[in-house]
Design an enzyme around this catalytic site. Structure first.
Site, short mmCIF file in Angstrom:
data_model
loop_
_atom_site.label_atom_id
_atom_site.label_comp_id
_atom_site.label_asym_id
_atom_site.label_seq_id
_atom_site.Cartn_x
_atom_site.Cartn_y
_atom_site.Cartn_z
N ASP A 190 64.85 -32.28 64.09
CA ASP A 190 66.06 -31.52 63.42
C ASP A 190 66.47 -31.51 61.81
O ASP A 190 66.69 -30.67 61.06
CB ASP A 190 67.51 -32.23 63.99
CG ASP A 190 67.27 -32.10 65.26
OD1 ASP A 190 66.92 -31.26 66.03
OD2 ASP A 190 67.56 -33.13 66.15
N HIS A 217 70.29 -34.95 69.78
CA HIS A 217 69.41 -33.80 69.80
C HIS A 217 69.42 -32.80 70.81
O HIS A 217 68.85 -32.77 71.83
CB HIS A 217 68.18 -34.69 69.94
CG HIS A 217 66.92 -33.49 69.83
ND1 HIS A 217 66.57 -32.83 68.89
CD2 HIS A 217 66.10 -33.12 70.90
CE1 HIS A 217 65.82 -31.96 68.98
NE2 HIS A 217 65.37 -32.15 70.38
#
Ligand code: NAI
Ligand code: OAA
Length: 353
Positions: A190, A217
């Protein structure tokens, strides 16, 4: 020592018992262990090493000078990947392990265990749709870690990370080995994506950009803190919305582009190695190693949360708070926490039930 003795010595190293066993019936010659090498460094195991992430991850870890021993474990194709990687002329010794009977041997003595084992998404699926298969895989692997290398640092990649990290924690708690400093869900991809997309928008070199990404996530739980980007950047509201959406859906972008053949593997291997290298530099005693990860946390009311952590000789030395958030980020945080609470509870219940 004459020539025959030298060849016998090399052969002995090339044919450790576990490789003989795993190659039995496969038509493969046992290979995969260097006769020499193993400069001082750390012992690293990859569980799921023959997969889409596992293979490039194994290759990149074999190139890491901090790694002295690399154990490659999978339930399929471990001999081939091990043979292949072991021919790279870098110093880490590579050993392969195939199937449950060799899991404990794969884990014994490890400093760092990286877990990319489990099924990936297909278009139309959420990460949570992987829970039914991957939860059991992570539980089994965590039980073996608790038994064989309870002091190892564990990096969990297998999705849904928001649930698999709580699963591993519950397994370790049951075994009496849980150390919150050592368990980390890998959210580095990310951050890697956020750095790339922000650099694109601002015409910067992505290597100079640092975007904190907190929360978890999956979808809205991925919360980029664009107000804290380094170097300081001033975004329009339109840019903030575009970037937040692209970062939150980066995984889906890859799943759709791969059209049923899997999810991010190469960028994930890159991100996993970046994070694993940070863990190893921390273990070595380097100062100021700070990365984002999904960890046991007091930053919010939730028991797990991704935020910046400082890595040191024992794993996580410090979990950092979120810093000042703007109104858009505060709203995002509330959405993220709501979804995260359910995913964490689902993982905990899976082990407790
Ligand atoms: N944390 C993150 O940012 C990301 C996580 N992922 C996740 O990583 C996982 C793996 O993805 P890919 O490598 O693309 O999948 P893959 O299917 O290509 O590879 C998975 C590997 O795991 C192995 N495996 C299955 N059960 C196992 C067990 N019990 N023990 C050891 N190995 C086992 C398989 O044999 C296979 O080699 C997925 O759950 C995916 O969603 C993927 C990308 C990013
Ligand atoms: O989207 C997926 O399923 C894989 C993943 O976690 C990512 O690429 O961030």
């Amino acid at each position: 020592m004459d020539a025959n003795q030298r060849i016998a010595r090399i052969s002995a190293h090339l044919n450790p018992p576990n490789l003989d066993q795993m190659c039995e019936g496969s038509g493969l010659r046992s290979v995969g262990c260097r006769a020499k090498g193993g400069s001082s460094g750390f012992k690293v195991a990859i569980l799921g090493a023959a997969g889409g992430i596992g293979q490039p991850l194994a290759m990149l870890m074999k190139m890491n000078p901090l790694v002295s021993v690399l154990h490659l474990y999978d339930v399929a194709n471990a001999p081939g990947v091990t043979a292949d990687i072991s021919h790279m002329d870098t110093s880490a010794i590579v050993r392969g392990f195939l199937g449950q009977p060799q899991l404990e041997e794969a884990l014994t003595g490890m400093d760092l265990v990286i877990i990319p084992a489990g099924v990936p998404r297909k278009p139309g699926m959420t990460r949570d749709d992987l829970f039914n298969i991957n939860a059991g895989i992570v539980r089994t692997l965590s039980e073996a870690i608790a038994k064989c290398c309870p002091k190892a640092i564990v990096n969990i990649i297998s999705n849904p990370v928001n649930s698999t990290v709580p699963i591993a924690a519950e397994v370790f708690k049951k075994a009496g080995t849980f150390d919150p400093k050592k368990l980390m869900g890998v959210t580095m991809l990310d951050v890697v994506r956020a750095n790339t997309f922000v650099a694109e928008v601002m015409s910067l070199d992505p290597r100079e950009v640092d975007v904190p990404v907190v929360g978890g996530h999956a979808g809205v739980t991925i919360l980029p803190l664009l107000s804290q980007v380094k170097p300081p950047c001033s975004f329009t509201q339109k840019e903030i919305e575009y970037l937040t959406d692209r970062i939150q859906n980066g995984g889906t972008e890859v799943v759709e582009a791969k059209a049923g053949t899997g999810s991010a593997t190469l960028s994930m291997a890159y991100a996993a190695v970046k994070f694993a290298d940070a863990c190893l530099r921390g273990l070595r005693g380097d100062a100021n190693i700070v990365e984002c990860a999904f960890v046991a946390s007091h930053v919010t009311e939730l028991p797990f949360f991704a935020s910046k952590v400082r890595l040191g000789r024992c794993g996580i030395d410090e979990v950092y708070g979120l810093g000042p958030l703007n109104e858009y980020e505060r709203m995002g945080l509330e959405k993220a926490k709501k979804e995260l609470a359910g995913s964490i509870a689902k993982g905990v219940t899976f082990v407790k039930k």
